[in-house]
Design an enzyme around this catalytic site. Structure first.
Site, PDB file in Angstrom:
ATOM      1  N   TRP A  48     -17.143  -3.920  -1.495  1.00 59.80           N
ATOM      2  CA  TRP A  48     -16.839  -3.215  -0.229  1.00 59.80           C
ATOM      3  C   TRP A  48     -17.622  -1.928  -0.070  1.00 59.80           C
ATOM      4  CZ3 TRP A  48     -14.253   1.529   0.667  1.00 59.80           C
ATOM      5  CH2 TRP A  48     -13.715   2.152  -0.464  1.00 59.80           C
TER       6      TRP A  48
ATOM      7  N   GLU B 245      -9.784   2.543  -5.414  1.00 61.65           N
ATOM      8  CA  GLU B 245      -9.319   3.896  -5.125  1.00 61.65           C
ATOM      9  C   GLU B 245      -8.093   4.295  -5.950  1.00 61.65           C
ATOM     10  OE1 GLU B 245     -10.873   4.299  -0.550  1.00 61.65           O
ATOM     11  OE2 GLU B 245      -8.916   3.385  -0.821  1.00 61.65           O
TER      12      GLU B 245
ATOM     13  N   ASP C  77       0.849  -1.189   0.000  1.00 61.98           N
ATOM     14  CA  ASP C  77       0.000   0.000   0.000  1.00 61.98           C
ATOM     15  C   ASP C  77       0.888   1.244   0.000  1.00 61.98           C
ATOM     16  OD1 ASP C  77      -2.308   1.745   0.336  1.00 61.98           O
ATOM     17  OD2 ASP C  77      -3.343  -0.057   1.029  1.00 61.98           O
TER      18      ASP C  77
ATOM     19  N   HIS D  52      -2.875   2.917  -4.863  1.00 63.27           N
ATOM     20  CA  HIS D  52      -2.213   2.615  -3.582  1.00 63.27           C
ATOM     21  C   HIS D  52      -0.772   2.148  -3.824  1.00 63.27           C
ATOM     22  CE1 HIS D  52      -5.606   3.303  -0.906  1.00 63.27           C
ATOM     23  NE2 HIS D  52      -6.381   2.692  -1.760  1.00 63.27           N
TER      24      HIS D  52
ATOM     25  N   THR E  52      -5.840  -0.977   9.226  1.00 66.47           N
ATOM     26  CA  THR E  52      -5.125  -0.708  10.481  1.00 66.47           C
ATOM     27  C   THR E  52      -4.520   0.695  10.572  1.00 66.47           C
ATOM     28  OG1 THR E  52      -3.119  -1.718   9.585  1.00 66.47           O
ATOM     29  CG2 THR E  52      -4.602  -3.162  10.824  1.00 66.47           C
TER      30      THR E  52
ATOM     31  N   PHE F 226     -14.231  -3.827  10.132  1.00 65.21           N
ATOM     32  CA  PHE F 226     -13.923  -3.942  11.556  1.00 65.21           C
ATOM     33  C   PHE F 226     -12.985  -2.825  12.034  1.00 65.21           C
ATOM     34  CE2 PHE F 226     -14.915  -8.755  12.293  1.00 65.21           C
ATOM     35  CZ  PHE F 226     -16.191  -8.554  11.801  1.00 65.21           C
TER      36      PHE F 226
END
Ligand code: ACM
Ligand code: ZN
Length: 525
Positions: free
Chosen positions: A386, A320, A186, A256, A462, A412
């Site tokens: 998504w 994206e 990423d 990304h 994260t 999450f």
């Protein structure tokens, strides 16, 4: 007389008198009965027996013995001779199906394959946690709804060590999840060693600093980095395989891409001026789709990736991808002209199709985020939906396979309560355990379209999750709800789940897993 007693028992049971005696397994088995008959006392030295020639089941039995020692203080032995705890195969069962029977003569776990036996033993862990070593007579029959039950971990925004990744895999295994989607590249870090391109980890695995605080622009000034060597990747893949989990790697393209471009600037349209990003978000620095060298690079990277990961599916991201640099780049514009493409969306499709052809020629299949629908998608690609369920629905209607992971129910990294001030950091949003539980993967789909939904997945990005305690807090108990959607979609019952989750939490404690204290917000239902 006997009939009268049964009726009394049934009435007491309905009144909840024996509620605690019913097997409390998550996900809810297809059939789980505890008839009050004589069961089996597990003690130190009890033998788990496996068929003589089955090395895989022997390893599974050894794992079970380790769990019992840690979770119940029981020292079981693994043997090829007859023992009271028998693991065996019954090819008449579905591949992931199992039967578990406890009676005075012993305990039998039968699986359609070794995976089925493994899932039977996950249920048994929960039963031992619930009843202790004195198991009542019971019978369970079980089989999952969906063949694909995944969980994604982003190891780019924050890096997790091999041991931490293994703990994550252990948690997936307890929930009968069978895919670990490993997000490895990423903007903020490239995390997988590629021998042909050493700069990817020498440069791309490190960023100068990290965002401080939640949604702030201030940074901590501390260099941050980490990556997995190919040896470590093989170790993780083997560890997951022993738990019947396939690791699906994600190598992001064409967006990304900052970490890759910082490592090899010729991969970008401008050819210079890149850095591994220190802020979160979406960046215009993407792979140049005009130059053939980009595709040579991708294919050489993927060549090493497919040698490491036996997964049939390889995830190529696709989400994206800002197109402004492609609009300015003479090479990208030349590609659009020469290929007769209408616009930059079709250029993205060209990119993904070209990579898909390469993957297919090497015996693999492509998965991408739902943006790969834009500009046209090949019939053989699988969509990961998504941005809500719309991508998955569109894919199923076009007869493409899809995996449902809508941010409304499966993200999450979102908050679990409506008052984020009482929670550790999330990225925003609201996905309570009740919302996860309410996911309907077949929403709006006809009977004919349903078979195109391969399964469901939870995603743990994260940006704001820097360590294992926080990670587990985000994962549990929501993963239990996702597991029930994936395994027991057609037999969900919120009240029953609530009770069974209460038992499962005790097992989390025994395993040392941290679980968010929040439970159900009735306004979700
Ligand atoms: C995604 O959350 N960008 C797939
Ligand atoms: Zn370009």
């Amino acid at each position: 007389m006997k009939k009268t007693i049964l009726l009394v028992l049934a009435a007491l049971s309905a009144a909840g008198a024996f509620a605690a005696a019913q097997p409390a397994v998550v996900p809810q088995p297809r059939l789980a009965v505890c008839d009050g008959g004589e069961g089996l006392q597990l003690t130190d030295g009890v033998r788990i027996s496996v068929p003589a020639d089955n090395v895989v089941l022997f390893r599974v039995a050894e794992q079970f013995a380790q769990w019992m020692e840690r979770e119940a203080g029981l020292r079981l032995a693994v043997a090829e001779s007859d023992g009271p705890l028998r693991l065996t195969l019954d090819p008449a069962l579905g591949a992931e199906a199992y039967r578990l029977t406890v009676g005075p003569d012993g305990l039998l776990v039968e699986g359609g394959t070794e995976a089925g036996v493994f899932y039977g033993l996950q249920s048994l862990r929960q039963l031992v946690s619930q009843y202790g070593a004195a198991l009542p007579a019971l019978h369970i029959e079980d089989e999952p709804t969906f063949a694909y039950r995944g969980t994604m971990l982003d190891c780019c925004r924050h890096f997790f060590t091999v041991d931490e990744v293994k703990t994550f895999i252990d948690i997936l295994a307890l929930h009968k999840i069978n895919r670990f989607h490993w997000h490895l590249t990423d903007d903020q870090g490239w995390r997988i060693e590629i021998l042909r391109y050493p700069e990817l980890t020498r440069v791309g695995a490190h960023r100068a600093e990290t965002v401080l605080g939640n949604n702030s622009a201030a940074c901590d000034g501390k260099p941050y980095g980490g990556y997995y060597t190919q040896r470590q990747v093989r170790d993780v893949v083997a560890y997951a395989a022993e738990r019947f989990i396939t690791v699906v790697p994600e190598i992001e393209m064409p967006g990304h891409a900052s970490a890759a471009l910082a490592s090899y600037p010729w991969l970008g349209c401008a050819g210079e001026g890149y850095k591994v990003q220190t802020l979160w978000g979406v960046f215009p620095e993407v792979f140049c789709a005009g130059r053939d060298t980009t595709f040579e690079f991708m294919e050489e990277v993927l060549d090493e990736v497919i040698a490491l990961f036996p997964s049939e599916y390889i995830h190529v991201g696709g989400d994206e991808c800002p197109k402004e640099n492609w609009k300015r780049c003479p090479e990208c514009q030349r590609r659009i002209r020469e290929e007769g493409l209408r616009d930059e969306n079709e250029l993205q499709s060209y990119f993904i199709h070209r990579i898909e052809r390469w993957l297919n020629a090497h015996g693999r299949r492509l998965i991408g985020w739902d943006e790969i629908l834009e500009g046209g998608i090949s019939q053989s690609a699988t969509i990961m939906s998504w941005r809500g369920a719309a991508g998955g629905i569109a894919a199923a209607r076009a007869e493409n396979h899809a995996i449902m992971t809508p941010n409304t129910h499966c993200y999450f990294d979102y908050y679990q309560t409506k008052d984020p001030r009482q929670e550790p950091w999330g990225i925003g949003g609201y996905v309570s355990v009740g919302k996860v539980y309410a996911l309907d993967p077949y929403d709006q789909l006809t009977e004919a379209e349903r078979p195109f939904i391969l399964g469901v997945q939870a995603n743990l990005w994260t940006e704001y999750v820097a360590g294992m305690a926080h990670l587990q807090h985000m994962l549990l108990p929501r993963l239990a709800a996702l597991a029930e959607v994936g395994w027991a979609c057609d037999r969900r019952d919120m009240e029953s789940f609530r009770v069974r989750l209460g038992e499962l939490r005790r097992l989390y404690e025994r395993c040392g897993y941290r679980c968010a204290p929040y439970f159900f917000d009735r306004t979700d239902e």
